[in-house]
Design an enzyme around this catalytic site. Sequence first.
Site, PDB file in Angstrom:
ATOM      1  N   GLU A  46       0.861  -1.184   0.000  1.00  0.00           N
ATOM      2  CA  GLU A  46       0.000   0.000   0.000  1.00  0.00           C
ATOM      3  C   GLU A  46       0.901   1.240   0.000  1.00  0.00           C
ATOM      4  O   GLU A  46       1.241   1.743  -1.042  1.00  0.00           O
ATOM      5  CB  GLU A  46      -0.938   0.018   1.207  1.00  0.00           C
ATOM      6  CG  GLU A  46      -1.998  -1.070   1.125  1.00  0.00           C
ATOM      7  CD  GLU A  46      -3.317  -0.673   1.781  1.00  0.00           C
ATOM      8  OE1 GLU A  46      -3.814   0.424   1.498  1.00  0.00           O
ATOM      9  OE2 GLU A  46      -3.827  -1.481   2.567  1.00  0.00           O
ATOM     10  N   GLU A  85      -1.878  -0.612  13.464  1.00  0.00           N
ATOM     11  CA  GLU A  85      -3.111  -0.368  12.713  1.00  0.00           C
ATOM     12  C   GLU A  85      -4.325  -0.839  13.516  1.00  0.00           C
ATOM     13  O   GLU A  85      -5.336  -0.162  13.585  1.00  0.00           O
ATOM     14  CB  GLU A  85      -3.047  -1.124  11.379  1.00  0.00           C
ATOM     15  CG  GLU A  85      -4.286  -0.978  10.524  1.00  0.00           C
ATOM     16  CD  GLU A  85      -4.140  -1.645   9.163  1.00  0.00           C
ATOM     17  OE1 GLU A  85      -3.278  -2.542   9.030  1.00  0.00           O
ATOM     18  OE2 GLU A  85      -4.891  -1.271   8.241  1.00  0.00           O
TER      19      GLU A  85
HETATM   20  C1  BGC Z   1      -5.381   1.481   4.896  1.00  0.00           C
HETATM   21  C2  BGC Z   1      -6.018   2.445   5.844  1.00  0.00           C
HETATM   22  C3  BGC Z   1      -7.060   3.167   5.062  1.00  0.00           C
HETATM   23  C4  BGC Z   1      -8.095   2.124   4.770  1.00  0.00           C
HETATM   24  C5  BGC Z   1      -9.339   2.592   4.161  1.00  0.00           C
HETATM   25  C6  BGC Z   1      -6.427   0.470   4.569  1.00  0.00           C
HETATM   26  O1  BGC Z   1      -5.997  -0.571   3.800  1.00  0.00           O
HETATM   27  O2  BGC Z   1      -4.221   0.929   5.381  1.00  0.00           O
HETATM   28  O3  BGC Z   1      -5.271   3.063   6.736  1.00  0.00           O
HETATM   29  O4  BGC Z   1      -7.528   4.344   5.591  1.00  0.00           O
HETATM   30  O5  BGC Z   1      -7.566   1.065   4.034  1.00  0.00           O
HETATM   31  O6  BGC Z   1     -10.314   2.274   4.960  1.00  0.00           O
END
Ligand code: BGC
Length: 747
Positions: A340, A626
């Site tokens: 990501e 996270e």
């Molecule tokens: C990310 C988040 C992001 C989210 C969207 C994830 O995969 O790592 O931090 O805001 O997707 O909901």
Amino acid sequence: MFKTAQWIYTDKTAESACPIFRKSFTLSEGLCNAKIRATAFGMYNLYVNGKRVGDALFAPGFTSYPNRVQVQEYDVTDLLQTGENTVDVLCGNGWAVGFLGRGNTNHFFSEHISLRAEINMTSADGKTECIGTDESWQVLTGTLVESELYHGDIVDMTAEETLLGTALTEERDVATVPDGGVPVREQERLAPFKLIITPKGEKVIDFGQNLAGYVEVRVKGKRGDKIVISHAEVLDSDGNFYTRNLELARAQNTYILSGGEDVFKPTFSYQGYRYIRLDEWPFEEVDLSCITSVAVYSEMKRTGNFLCGYEKINKLYQNTIWGQRSNFVDIPTDCPQRDERLGWTGDIQVFLHTAAINYDVERFMRKWFVDLRLEQKENGAVGSVVPGVANRGERTSTAWGDASVVCPWELYLAYDCKDELEANYPMMQKWIEYMHNAGEEEYLWLGGDHYGDWLASDAILCPEVREGATQTDLIASAFFGYSVSLMAKVSRALGKDATYYEDMFLKIKDAFQRIFMKDGLPVLYPKYDALSTTRPVKALTQTSLVLILKFGLYKDEAERVALAKKLVEMIDENGGRMSTGFVGTPYILEVLTENGYADRAYDLFLQEQSPSWIFSVNRGATTIWEHWDGIKEDGSFWDHCKNSFNHYAYGSVFEWVYGMALGVRVCPDGAGYRKITITPHPDRRLGFAWGRIDTRLGTLEAKWSYQAEGIRYDYTIPTGCEATLTLPDGRVMNLTAGNYTFVTEDK
Ligand code: BGC
């Protein structure tokens, strides 16, 4: 921007993933000034006569490539010489050409690497010469065989430089603009903490700190021998190296030794890691002194500091700082390790206030705002990922799109940058109108596809649901109200008429009361969420109460008091813990404190059971996770995917620490700390709390400490700052530049 340079590329991509574009030329005597301008689709490093120019990484930076690429300018006068000269530009795929976003997809913005550069020289007699990229530039392969942001580098020091031919030229319909960001550079250097042989027999090095960066290896070995290094954030419960949460990011570097002294590190990639595994290591021993972990992030001045008498909170603070370092890599990213590392708008919406205290992020954010503006849709929609990537952030989500209003406002409050607020004003207006037109109710945002209270633990009955249990219709309508109320403040700050937004807020509040509130408590809007079978929702959640309170959507004072009481009850029913996610968490402590429950805010802040901030600290976290329980009580993982150990969002709790525990807040009519309020909320459990912010006006310090004589308060106010201090005993004082000490009774 360019006088003669054309875009050049090579069609020999199979032979070279990392081409070198070369130009040799002869200079007669008398050069007095030489500058190189360069940009690329892909990333580039510049060398003049074999010497690297500058130390910035990942040029030309990550921007909205369909719209613009940044151009860097370098003074190379001292690197050129009379006679023969060679300019080399080494390129890699980077963000524009390489793998990016979900899955293993590349070439989002360009089929191939392209370079545009020129050397502008002036000699003493005033003669000018310009050498721009064109078909005469040679294309070569070198020792960098491969370099992918997610996957890592392959370097072969035995590879011979090979001439592939000359470059081809092409047209590109893109604006080339001056670099408006801050350079990404090598920052802290960390020695290995220890060498571990895991139960599986893996050779693992622990650096003691999770970060974004790379490992530098200095070795001398046999020509042709190979080093292969993998990266991981955590070990599994058995103590083995764990890489599944990196998902499709290979995060592996391969180095083939020259036979002489070699210094290896990636060129156009970085990794998010605390541990490395030596998959291949051609030496008997592991000499730890030749291995260094190097943190890599955008150059920013540190401006905030915090310390208190509670070690776990101090650790949490350090983890927040590392979370910011790891995710301010040219753009504000969600995470630095998996496939990501994108500019998720919701994450920075949540964290920017804290980020702008920790570091001076003004220029860094200004660059990102340009892309935020450019990528806003005609109808005002703001994406969830900026710069946009085709297969990520498809939703136009509440709390994510609101970054377009919240972030420019936060930047303005921190730095008094009115011009930036003005530049963003049309974007902010358009986002408001997007919400205004979004649903069937004019003054609510009903329906839509949102991320909800992302990762809230109240979705536990249905673990595959990441959106939490709070109905998204309520969240979206509440955030609509919030952004509109900020727009009224923005308009006033810019000297514009704010009545449109003031009225709109009142209408939203009315509609909100009519649709979402019954007998003083939130109810379900039956049409969308409540009918959803995939995403079960509840009317009454901690987050819904938090949002109603924070955004002022309650009917009257009595309702406010009752809602706050209800929130406390719900926390009690949940074992004294939060059940909030990305949307509710940033405000829960503030809402409790504002409503007379500061002690309960501290209870949550110091809570050790998940969901809580200290849960991860107790599990040895060195960054913010996270998920509250990325590693669960029993040592197992929350999940194998989407489980980053380096997301900054929950570090936003330091907004409360500075703003409510220490009590320092910037007034909307005194941006840049010209006018602040100080309303401390001391708590004995912390013993003392001290914060320092190096504002643009000077150093601002706030401290409280529990002493024998009572609670002591110390303040340093910089010149140009007017502070209104409200002490817990009710005394209110106006403070101007100087140092102050007060004492209140310890009750
Ligand atoms: C990310 C988040 C992001 C989210 C969207 C994830 O995969 O790592 O931090 O805001 O997707 O909901």
